[in-house]
Design an enzyme around this catalytic site. Structure first.
Site, mmCIF file in Angstrom:
data_model
loop_
_atom_site.group_PDB
_atom_site.id
_atom_site.type_symbol
_atom_site.label_atom_id
_atom_site.label_comp_id
_atom_site.label_asym_id
_atom_site.label_seq_id
_atom_site.Cartn_x
_atom_site.Cartn_y
_atom_site.Cartn_z
ATOM 1 N N CYS A 1 -27.459 10.741 7.216
ATOM 2 C CA CYS A 1 -26.083 10.363 7.576
ATOM 3 C C CYS A 1 -25.633 9.158 6.761
ATOM 4 O O CYS A 1 -24.451 8.921 6.570
ATOM 5 C CB CYS A 1 -25.959 10.074 9.065
ATOM 6 S SG CYS A 1 -26.524 8.440 9.552
ATOM 7 N N CYS B 1 -27.532 3.939 8.036
ATOM 8 C CA CYS B 1 -28.580 2.905 7.976
ATOM 9 C C CYS B 1 -28.850 2.486 6.539
ATOM 10 O O CYS B 1 -29.507 1.477 6.290
ATOM 11 C CB CYS B 1 -29.873 3.439 8.574
ATOM 12 S SG CYS B 1 -30.615 4.745 7.550
ATOM 13 N N THR C 1 -30.505 -16.422 16.232
ATOM 14 C CA THR C 1 -31.010 -15.121 16.685
ATOM 15 C C THR C 1 -31.114 -15.056 18.211
ATOM 16 O O THR C 1 -31.274 -13.981 18.766
ATOM 17 C CB THR C 1 -32.380 -14.795 16.051
ATOM 18 O OG1 THR C 1 -33.350 -15.732 16.505
ATOM 19 C CG2 THR C 1 -32.303 -14.819 14.541
ATOM 20 N N PHE D 1 -43.852 -10.095 14.877
ATOM 21 C CA PHE D 1 -42.680 -10.829 15.376
ATOM 22 C C PHE D 1 -41.437 -10.301 14.663
ATOM 23 O O PHE D 1 -41.266 -10.490 13.458
ATOM 24 C CB PHE D 1 -42.888 -12.312 15.079
ATOM 25 C CG PHE D 1 -41.848 -13.245 15.655
ATOM 26 C CD1 PHE D 1 -42.201 -14.158 16.633
ATOM 27 C CD2 PHE D 1 -40.525 -13.233 15.229
ATOM 28 C CE1 PHE D 1 -41.264 -15.040 17.158
ATOM 29 C CE2 PHE D 1 -39.582 -14.099 15.747
ATOM 30 C CZ PHE D 1 -39.955 -15.004 16.715
ATOM 31 N N ALA E 1 -36.077 -19.962 13.705
ATOM 32 C CA ALA E 1 -36.926 -21.148 13.576
ATOM 33 C C ALA E 1 -37.870 -21.262 14.766
ATOM 34 O O ALA E 1 -37.575 -20.785 15.864
ATOM 35 C CB ALA E 1 -36.045 -22.380 13.479
ATOM 36 N N PHE F 1 -31.090 20.665 22.964
ATOM 37 C CA PHE F 1 -30.218 21.192 24.014
ATOM 38 C C PHE F 1 -31.002 21.835 25.170
ATOM 39 O O PHE F 1 -30.726 22.963 25.568
ATOM 40 C CB PHE F 1 -29.296 22.239 23.351
ATOM 41 C CG PHE F 1 -27.957 22.413 24.020
ATOM 42 C CD1 PHE F 1 -27.002 21.422 23.990
ATOM 43 C CD2 PHE F 1 -27.647 23.597 24.680
ATOM 44 C CE1 PHE F 1 -25.764 21.596 24.585
ATOM 45 C CE2 PHE F 1 -26.409 23.789 25.290
ATOM 46 C CZ PHE F 1 -25.464 22.777 25.232
ATOM 47 N N GLU G 1 -32.460 21.734 14.908
ATOM 48 C CA GLU G 1 -33.116 21.465 16.187
ATOM 49 C C GLU G 1 -34.549 22.000 16.330
ATOM 50 O O GLU G 1 -35.384 21.373 16.965
ATOM 51 C CB GLU G 1 -32.265 22.043 17.313
ATOM 52 C CG GLU G 1 -30.933 21.341 17.478
ATOM 53 C CD GLU G 1 -29.977 22.132 18.334
ATOM 54 O OE1 GLU G 1 -29.556 23.229 17.895
ATOM 55 O OE2 GLU G 1 -29.653 21.674 19.430
HETATM 56 C C1 LIG Z 1 -34.050 -8.536 16.882
HETATM 57 C C2 LIG Z 1 -34.809 -9.704 17.435
HETATM 58 C C3 LIG Z 1 -36.174 -9.621 17.510
HETATM 59 C C4 LIG Z 1 -36.889 -10.678 18.042
HETATM 60 N N1 LIG Z 1 -38.238 -10.567 18.120
HETATM 61 C C5 LIG Z 1 -38.957 -11.569 18.643
HETATM 62 C C6 LIG Z 1 -40.366 -11.458 18.732
HETATM 63 O O1 LIG Z 1 -40.958 -10.472 18.309
HETATM 64 N N2 LIG Z 1 -41.032 -12.477 19.320
HETATM 65 C C7 LIG Z 1 -40.404 -13.586 19.792
HETATM 66 O O2 LIG Z 1 -41.066 -14.472 20.302
HETATM 67 N N3 LIG Z 1 -39.070 -13.722 19.708
HETATM 68 C C8 LIG Z 1 -38.339 -12.742 19.149
HETATM 69 N N4 LIG Z 1 -36.980 -12.859 19.065
HETATM 70 C C9 LIG Z 1 -36.327 -14.047 19.608
HETATM 71 C C10 LIG Z 1 -35.866 -15.086 18.552
HETATM 72 O O3 LIG Z 1 -35.829 -14.570 17.290
HETATM 73 C C11 LIG Z 1 -36.744 -16.271 18.518
HETATM 74 O O4 LIG Z 1 -36.807 -16.885 19.744
HETATM 75 C C12 LIG Z 1 -36.351 -17.278 17.424
HETATM 76 O O5 LIG Z 1 -37.475 -18.033 17.113
HETATM 77 C C13 LIG Z 1 -35.215 -18.194 17.804
HETATM 78 O O6 LIG Z 1 -34.931 -19.050 16.713
HETATM 79 P P1 LIG Z 1 -33.457 -19.335 16.194
HETATM 80 O O7 LIG Z 1 -33.583 -20.377 15.169
HETATM 81 O O8 LIG Z 1 -32.791 -18.112 15.757
HETATM 82 O O9 LIG Z 1 -32.804 -19.854 17.521
HETATM 83 P P2 LIG Z 1 -31.289 -20.211 17.775
HETATM 84 O O10 LIG Z 1 -30.584 -19.012 18.311
HETATM 85 O O11 LIG Z 1 -30.712 -20.815 16.569
HETATM 86 O O12 LIG Z 1 -31.471 -21.291 18.919
HETATM 87 C C14 LIG Z 1 -32.104 -20.979 20.111
HETATM 88 C C15 LIG Z 1 -32.070 -22.131 21.116
HETATM 89 O O13 LIG Z 1 -32.955 -23.166 20.729
HETATM 90 C C16 LIG Z 1 -32.327 -24.439 20.810
HETATM 91 N N5 LIG Z 1 -32.879 -25.280 19.743
HETATM 92 C C17 LIG Z 1 -33.141 -24.874 18.489
HETATM 93 N N6 LIG Z 1 -33.689 -25.882 17.794
HETATM 94 C C18 LIG Z 1 -33.767 -26.948 18.622
HETATM 95 C C19 LIG Z 1 -34.253 -28.282 18.472
HETATM 96 N N7 LIG Z 1 -34.730 -28.717 17.338
HETATM 97 N N8 LIG Z 1 -34.178 -29.082 19.535
HETATM 98 C C20 LIG Z 1 -33.648 -28.677 20.714
HETATM 99 N N9 LIG Z 1 -33.191 -27.419 20.906
HETATM 100 C C21 LIG Z 1 -33.254 -26.577 19.872
HETATM 101 C C22 LIG Z 1 -30.859 -24.118 20.630
HETATM 102 O O14 LIG Z 1 -30.040 -25.105 21.210
HETATM 103 C C23 LIG Z 1 -30.728 -22.769 21.317
HETATM 104 O O15 LIG Z 1 -30.513 -22.952 22.683
HETATM 105 C C24 LIG Z 1 -36.225 -11.829 18.520
HETATM 106 C C25 LIG Z 1 -34.835 -11.900 18.435
HETATM 107 C C26 LIG Z 1 -34.130 -10.856 17.895
HETATM 108 C C27 LIG Z 1 -32.648 -10.949 17.812
HETATM 109 S S1 FES Z 2 -29.739 8.294 7.498
HETATM 110 FE FE1 FES Z 2 -28.802 8.387 9.440
HETATM 111 S S2 FES Z 2 -29.578 6.674 10.445
HETATM 112 FE FE2 FES Z 2 -30.687 6.706 8.591
#
Ligand SMILES: Cc1cc2nc3c(=O)[nH]c(=O)nc-3n(C[C@H](O)[C@H](O)[C@H](O)COP(=O)(O)OP(=O)(O)OC[C@H]3O[C@@H](n4cnc5c(N)ncnc54)[C@H](O)[C@@H]3O)c2cc1C
Ligand code: FES
Ligand code: FES
Length: 1384
Positions: free
Chosen positions: A125, A128, A302, A379, A389, A962, A1312
């Site tokens: 499709c 992606c 994230t 992760f 982070a 189906f 299918e």
């Molecule tokens: C698709 C997806 C998959 C994921 N998979 C995993 C996984 O496999 N395992 C897992 O553990 N997590 C997972 N996560 C969760 C997430 O990615 C993690 O928790 C990530 O480490 C958050 O970091 P960030 O920088 O994006 O946080 P942000 O969204 O930028 O911040 C998160 C929070 O932390 C606070 N903060 C950040 N830095 C500081 C600081 N220095 N002091 C005080 N407060 C602070 C912020 O105020 C906020 O409240 C996933 C998330 C997504 C969307």
């Molecule tokens: S080609 Fe359709 S989702 Fe990947």
């Protein structure tokens, strides 16, 4: 040195201008809104629509772009992939963004990644595809010659619902290091000559599997710029451009100069609701946090991004600490490693691995670092790891954080800084660090600076574990890290520190267990004691959030057991203890990263074209998907990629949050007050009728007074932008009065006798009497869960009122343009001739857009009519998953009679499907399940009663297969049980009962050209199943906690619609320049229908395919079509295309005879001048189809199926019995597709259907709360298979010499039929579990419901650990408490 002064006046600081580059072009934005995501900016503002919105929560990778920036710490340019749906546009200030449009184009040149992906049939499709291209592109920018591991890792964050992943991996394998060298040298198996022309062998060494040199040692062609490969299709050599990394686009020179010469600038952006700061020093950061103590410190966004995008939250102040050097560095000394809180997960992995590999530290010192690095592999995906982070992970304090348990078990120290405090605060990361759910011990205004991980000492051992629903890119169900310290030179415990995720509202330490273990010897007695202590330390209530309580408890115990054995192995090695006999050490680790590397070895074979077929006749050849190049360059246009119409408005649905209730009041006053609000539409705005017929039942477009499911459409807000519409819709307040009962599950419906007024019964022979004559009778039940379509493109529609005569044009992602036209006309009270439906392509459909597109198209049409303006709506992933419903869950009661010799005699079957709140297509689905209740076996006497349950979940509807997969799984379940009962091999028992040519089915259809037996025998032989079964038995004898299993499953799939639906249409215009416009009744959703139609037209007209163009499917070109469904569209429309083209050729025939040497163009000019009509329609109705099914008597007469497609598959799996995890080691398929019109597309359909079926039978689990709310409303909680789930060895063979005189050019339907073959994995898992149960003395048959999730697998293994934790299954234990989630 900590200062407390405030140096900047942040409140009065002026707003900045945003500057960044996109694809080399400078973008300057005077007043950016900090809430706008990068994806939204690219798509809406810059009209770069190649990057797609698939989920908005980082879970699908469709939005992947590459971000490049100057790294002042390491003095280099860095490139990384990121999810544009989570990145805020303001966060890329000073960066260069590369999108799929920036690397190649059909107008100039495709990038090597794009070209190879298209040529290897890696898109269907295509929705992606741009994201996948960009993930690979970002990898190549960092590593032009990647390893297999690199490729596997870079794709962990991308999903594809169509291809089954194999062709994508094959395409990208061509980039792998060609100098690494296979240990076999020239003798590498890949250097073997191809056996015959139509065999295609993936160039992967079967002995050394990965990273083998000859893999890319493709001989060069005479053209120095081309490389050639005998994969994917040996009969058609594929040439592709060499990859030359020196030709990559440069980091913008101006930006480089600026970035190098200027220090980062403090930034402030102010939007409608949010203010965003980027300080450049630690002092500024803490200062800001003291002024705005509630501000979020956003690094990767994230967590916060998901909160905003999915939960609609907004955060008034955001501070990004990404320019604060102290937070970005990792340092090491002889005590341990200090990691700055803004260090990304990818950075941590890379730098820690460097420390480990540096040789500066001993292996025991770095155990905690290794645990972290190993965990990081599991992760998320690269796009998240590159930006997320460690500080964000710690501070989010998620109970399922993967990092926190490791940090806690290692007694790490967090350092906080507060502006008003003179000294930094250092805190031990123990239980008190996370006092409650999503809360840390941080004080208001404190900033986490860093975390220190002490090195481990000689007498310590440390390990971390994680189990999730899907191995890759999934959050943990339970995770854990454990560390034990022994008294030096002994096995007496000095200290034990452990932390678990997923066992409480926080990451939790089993404190009593830790205490009790001190001073104990590390032996079996301790192990058994710990099991009891852990159980007490980590109790879970039956209704604990997350559900799966017994499994989670068993996992915690199993993890400790793994750790115990691992440590014990080390102690034995050091001579500190001996091993008890009953503790076998082998196969105890979880699947390690290296185990996961599995770029599949694969073989694909098919029937060659016949001798003498002209080389330019493309029928039967593996042609690339007609839109392949456009998919990979992002040029393919989907509904939401269309440019906006002037004054266009956006619509957001308002849906029910109750499963069954009266609507008492709707208050829109707060919505009306919102910025950009235009209007609210509901049933009162429908000019025609609010009740439209769907499959014979009248359904309300907008609920008037009552809702019958969570997610039912009540109204819609129309606003000037998407963001405004979404915000306003959230503020519509609805008062409900709940109605009892709320019926969610099939069992609930049976209890309340809640059924639709439709039943499907079949009577064949006299099952009741015959049953009494049988030697044996067994009875049982089977449950099979539902499935979410998860097409990557969610439902989308644009309605454009034309302003005259009530005309309206509908652009929609729909499998049925005629239904769209009909329904819109009824709804608006106009005739169908005023409505034009247009479908260019869909980003996947799988049945989910056969009727359910109406939930969007209807409100959009009403809104467009009311406003007199174009209105657009594309559902968010969450809305789509809540509102649109999916595959019917099924429940069956069976009673089967058979003789001692194994011959089947009689079947009595009661079938129940969960239809949800409306009937939709569930009646047809039930019929299909009933028809397939024999699979491939002759059952002389059959009595089936089928019912559809009426429940309060969103209406179930069509989904690939189906009902047939559900029907056939039930058959194979009782077949497996009987074979076991008779102590007969599964293969022999099936062989004994398999139909023969000319046998008659239970629906009274004679089987002609019955090919299932051929497929079955061939696949058993090709897969070497007999020998492998013996090897598996031997392996299982040696291995206590890992078991292998194997199973073979055949399939017979009935092709055809009800007879009055069996027609197709086409339109052909030949223009005076000789080019041809082709239109037909089918829609393109990735299945390659248009490509096949081009092949048919090319053959009929005798011209190259490049001269023929298909633009779209439209009700103005081909009217009164049937839905593109039932795998039947090639048959119906192919014949119609042939009919139209034959008519043209007949008209041209006299002219051709008179002028045999005339080229096509001249012939057409001549024909035009001679007034020969060069335009015609084509039509086809399938002959001989009729079915008379008397639902009351259960007698079926006639030809229900036009014909049957057949296949068989063998799958082998390996199960980790301690966690329930499994991998598919090998799958072999032999599929009957008649004479394939396009082997590449057909093989793609087989692989894609198999992997989708694999999801259905093993992983995908739609869940509701007992109160009827949908839990699984996004990719974070609902898992479809990912790249890592593709069988490691995946072989597909098309059955040869299997003609079919009932479809175009002897082909067969393919979409299918292969899906059910994935049940071979389900039964292989069951086989493996059987071996595990034998070890615990559990002999004989056992029940395993589908899907066989890791939870069900683990609990079915039935050992001492699961027994300990089975008490929750006793309803007396927690009376009246309902579990957190239920399967409908
Ligand atoms: C698709 C997806 C998959 C994921 N998979 C995993 C996984 O496999 N395992 C897992 O553990 N997590 C997972 N996560 C969760 C997430 O990615 C993690 O928790 C990530 O480490 C958050 O970091 P960030 O920088 O994006 O946080 P942000 O969204 O930028 O911040 C998160 C929070 O932390 C606070 N903060 C950040 N830095 C500081 C600081 N220095 N002091 C005080 N407060 C602070 C912020 O105020 C906020 O409240 C996933 C998330 C997504 C969307
Ligand atoms: S080609 Fe359709 S989702 Fe990947
Ligand atoms: S749309 Fe961004 S990851 Fe799905």
């Amino acid at each position: 040195m900590v200062t407390t002064e405030v140096s900047t006046d942040w409140q009065v600081m002026s707003r900045d201008v945003l500057m960044f580059y996109v694809n080399g072009k400078k973008i300057v934005e005077e007043s950016p809104d900090p809430e706008t995501t990068l994806l939204s900016y690219l798509r809406v503002k810059l009209r770069l629509t190649g990057s797609k919105l698939g989920c908005g929560e980082g879970g699908c990778g469709a939005c992947t772009v590459m971000i490049s920036k100057w790294d002042p710490i390491n003095n280099k340019i860095v490139h990384f992939s990121a999810n544009a749906c989570l990145a805020l546009v303001v966060s890329v200030h000073g960066c260069a963004v590369t999108t799929v449009e920036g690397i190649g184009s059909t107008k100039t040149k495709l990038h090597a990644v794009q070209e190879r992906l298209a040529k290897f049939h890696g898109s269907q499709c295509g929705f992606c595809t741009p994201g996948i291209v960009m993930s690979m592109y970002a990898l190549l920018r960092n590593k032009p010659v990647p390893s297999v591991e690199d490729i596997e890792e870079c794709l962990q964050g991308n999903l594809c619902r169509c291809t089954g992943y194999r062709p994508i991996l094959s395409a990208f394998n061509t980039f792998i290091d060609s100098t690494a060298g296979c240990p076999m040298g020239a003798k590498c198996c890949k250097n073997k000559p191809i056996q015959n022309g139509n065999e295609c062998r993936h160039r992967l060494c079967t002995k050394y599997n990965i990273g083998c040199s000859c893999f890319t040692g493709f001989p060069e062609t005479s053209d120095k710029n081309l490389m050639r490969n005998d994969d994917p299709h040996a009969s058609q050599l594929v040439c592709f451009s060499k990859y030359d990394p020196t030709q990559e686009i440069l980091f913008p020179p101006d930006l480089l100069i600026e970035s190098k010469s200027e220090d980062p600038k403090t930034l402030k952006f102010v939007g409608e609701r949010v203010t965003w700061f980027r300080p450049t020093s630690l002092q500024q950061l803490v200062e800001l946090k003291s002024i705005y103590p509630d501000a979020q410190l956003v690094n990767g966004n994230t967590e916060i991004g998901v909160e905003a995008n999915v939960r609609g939250r907004h955060f008034k102040y955001i501070i990004t600490p990404l320019d604060v050097k102290e937070l970005k560095t990792i340092s090491v000394d002889d005590k341990g490693v200090n990691i700055g809180s803004s260090c990304t997960i990818s950075q941590i992995k890379e730098e820690l691995q460097n420390f480990i590999d540096s040789g500066s530290f001993t292996k025991y010192q770095t155990q905690c670092l290794e645990s972290l690095v190993e965990m990081i592999y599991w992760f998320a995906g690269d796009q998240i790891r590159n930006v997320a982070a460690i500080g964000g992970n710690i501070m989010t304090a998620s109970p399922i954080s993967d990092l926190n348990p490791i940090l806690m078990a290692n007694e790490s120290i967090a350092t906080f800084r507060l502006h008003s405090r003179a000294k930094d605060r250092q805190v031990l990361m123990d239980q008190s660090f996370f006092p409650k759910y999503r809360t840390t011990c941080a004080e208001k205004g404190e900033v986490l600076i860093s975390v220190f991980l002490p090195f481990n000492t000689k007498d310590q051992y440390m390990k971390a574990y994680k189990q999730s629903k899907r191995r890759e890119d999934d959050i943990a169900i339970v995770n854990s890290a454990m560390r034990v310290v022994f008294h030096p030179g002994t096995c007496k415990v000095l200290k034990f520190v452990a932390a678990f995720g997923g066992m409480a509202a926080t990451s939790v330490m089993p404190e009593k267990t830790m205490q009790n273990m001190i001073g104990k010897e590390w032996n079996e007695t301790l192990m058994k004691d710990v099991m009891i202590w852990l159980r007490k330390d980590l109790p879970l209530a039956l209704d604990a959030p997350g559900g799966m309580v017994e499994y989670r408890e068993a996992l915690a115990a199993s993890f400790f057991f793994k750790f115990f054995l691992c440590v014990r192995g080390n102690l034995v090695e050091k001579g500190l203890t001996t091993l008890e006999d009953d503790l076998k050490l082998q196969n105890l680790t979880t699947f390690k990263p290296t185990d996961a590397i599995h770029i599949p070895m694969s073989t694909r074979t098919w029937q060659d074209t016949t001798d003498g077929q002209p080389h330019d006749d493309m029928v039967g050849r593996p042609m690339q998907h007609a839109s392949g190049d456009k998919h990979t360059t992002g040029e393919a246009v989907y509904v939401d990629d269309m440019p906006t119409f002037s004054d266009e408005l956006y619509l957001c649905l308002v849906t029910s949050i109750r499963p069954h209730a009266y609507i008492k009041n709707v208050d829109i006053s707060k919505a009306v007050a919102c910025e950009g609000f235009v209007t609210y539409v509901d049933h009162r705005d429908v000019p025609g009728t609010n009740e439209i017929p769907i499959a014979g039942e009248l359904c309300e477009v907008f609920a008037t007074s009552k809702v019958t499911c969570f997610g039912q459409v009540i109204g819609a807000v129309v606003a000037d932008t998407q963001a405004h519409a979404q915000r306003a819709a959230q503020l519509v307040k609805i008062d409900y009065e709940d109605i009892s009962p709320v019926i969610i599950t099939i069992e609930d419906a049976m209890h309340h006798q809640s059924y639709f007024d439709i039943s499907k019964n079949v009577v064949h022979g006299d099952a009741i009497t015959a049953m009494a004559t049988c030697d044996h009778v067994i009875e049982g039940e089977v449950r099979i869960g539902g499935q979410e379509h998860f097409y990557l493109e969610t439902q989308a529609c644009i309605a454009v009122p034309k302003g005259e005569d009530g005309e309206i044009e509908m652009f929609c992602s729909s499998q049925d343009p005629s239904m769209l036209q009909r329904t819109t006309a009824t709804l608006l009270g106009v005739e169908a001739n005023k409505v034009v439906s247009r479908v260019k392509r869909m980003g996947g459909g799988f049945g989910g857009k056969e009727t359910r597109f109406l939930v969007v198209s209807n409100p959009v049409a009403v809104a467009a009519h009311k406003c007199g303006k174009a209105v657009r709506c594309m559902l968010s992933r969450k809305e789509d998953m809540i509102i649109t419903g999916g595959r019917q869950p099924f429940f069956a009661n069976y009673k089967v009679g058979f003789m001692k010799d194994g011959k089947l005699v009689a079947l009595i079957l009661d079938l129940y499907g969960n239809g949800g709140n409306t009937l939709d297509l569930s009646g047809g689905v039930l019929g299909k399940a009933v028809i397939h209740s024999d699979n491939c076996y002759k059952i002389p006497n059959v009595l089936i009663h089928g019912k559809i349950c009426k429940t309060n979940i969103s209406s179930s509807n069509a989904f690939r297969g189906f009902g047939a997969p559900q029907g056939m799984l039930i058959v194979e379940s009782w077949m497996t049980r009987i074979a076991q009962f008779l102590n007969m091999t599964q293969e022999k028992f099936r062989d004994l009962n398999m139909y023969k040519e000319e046998d008659v089915t239970h629906f009274n259809q004679k089987l002609e050209s019955f090919q299932a037996r051929r497929c079955w025998e061939e696949v058993i032989e090709k897969s070497n199943m007999v020998q492998r079964k013996e090897q598996i038995a031997q392996f299982n004898q040696q291995s206590r906690w890992r078991k292998k299993g194997i199973a073979c499953v055949p399939t017979k799939y009935a092709i055809g619609f009800p007879y009055n639906w069996c027609h197709g249409g086409a339109l052909v215009h030949v223009y005076t320049d000789g080019s041809v416009y082709l239109s037909h009744g089918g829609t393109e959703m990735g299945q390659g229908l248009h490509t096949k139609m081009l092949q048919v037209a090319g053959r009929c007209l005798g011209i190259p395919l490049s001269r023929i163009h298909i633009c779209e499917t439209s009700t103005v070109t081909v009217p009164n079509t049937r839905a593109t469904a039932a795998s039947f569209s090639t048959d119906l429309n192919g014949m119609a295309v042939k009919d139209a083209c034959d008519t043209i050729m007949e008209r041209l025939d006299p002219l051709r005879k008179q002028n045999p040497d005339l080229e096509w163009n001249d012939l057409i000019t001549k024909a035009y001048n001679e007034r020969i009509c060069l335009s015609t329609t084509g039509y086809h109705k399938t002959p001989g189809m009729f079915s008379a099914w008397d639902a009351e008597t259960g007698i079926v007469e006639g030809r229900t199926a036009c014909y049957f497609s057949y296949g068989a598959a063998v799958s082998e799996v390996e199960v980790d019995c301690l966690t329930g995890d499994h991998v598919v080691l090998q799958t072999d398929i032999v599929m009957d597709v008649g004479r394939s019109l396009n082997p590449a597309i057909d093989i793609g359909q087989i692989e894609g259907a198999f992997v989708q079926g694999y999801g259905l039978f093993t992983m995908e689990e739609p869940l509701h709360t007992p109160g009827g709310h949908v839990i699984t409303s996004g990719p974070g909680v609902y898992k479809i298979p990912g790249f890592g789930d593709c069988p490691r060895n995946f072989n597909v063979h098309l059955l040869r010499n299997a003609e079919n005189d009932r479809a175009i050019y002897s082909s067969k339907a393919i979409g299918e039929p292969p899906l059910f073959l994935a049940s071979s994995v389900f039964f292989a898992i069951k086989d493996a579990i059987g071996f595990a149960r034998e070890e615990s003395g559990l002999l004989g048959w056992f029940q395993l419901d589908s899907p066989a999730t890791s939870e069900l697998i683990r609990m079915a293994c039935g050992d001492c650990f699961t027994k300990q934790h089975e008490q929750h299954t006793d309803p007396k234990v927690e009376k009246g408490v309902k579990s957190w989630s239920i399967r409908a």
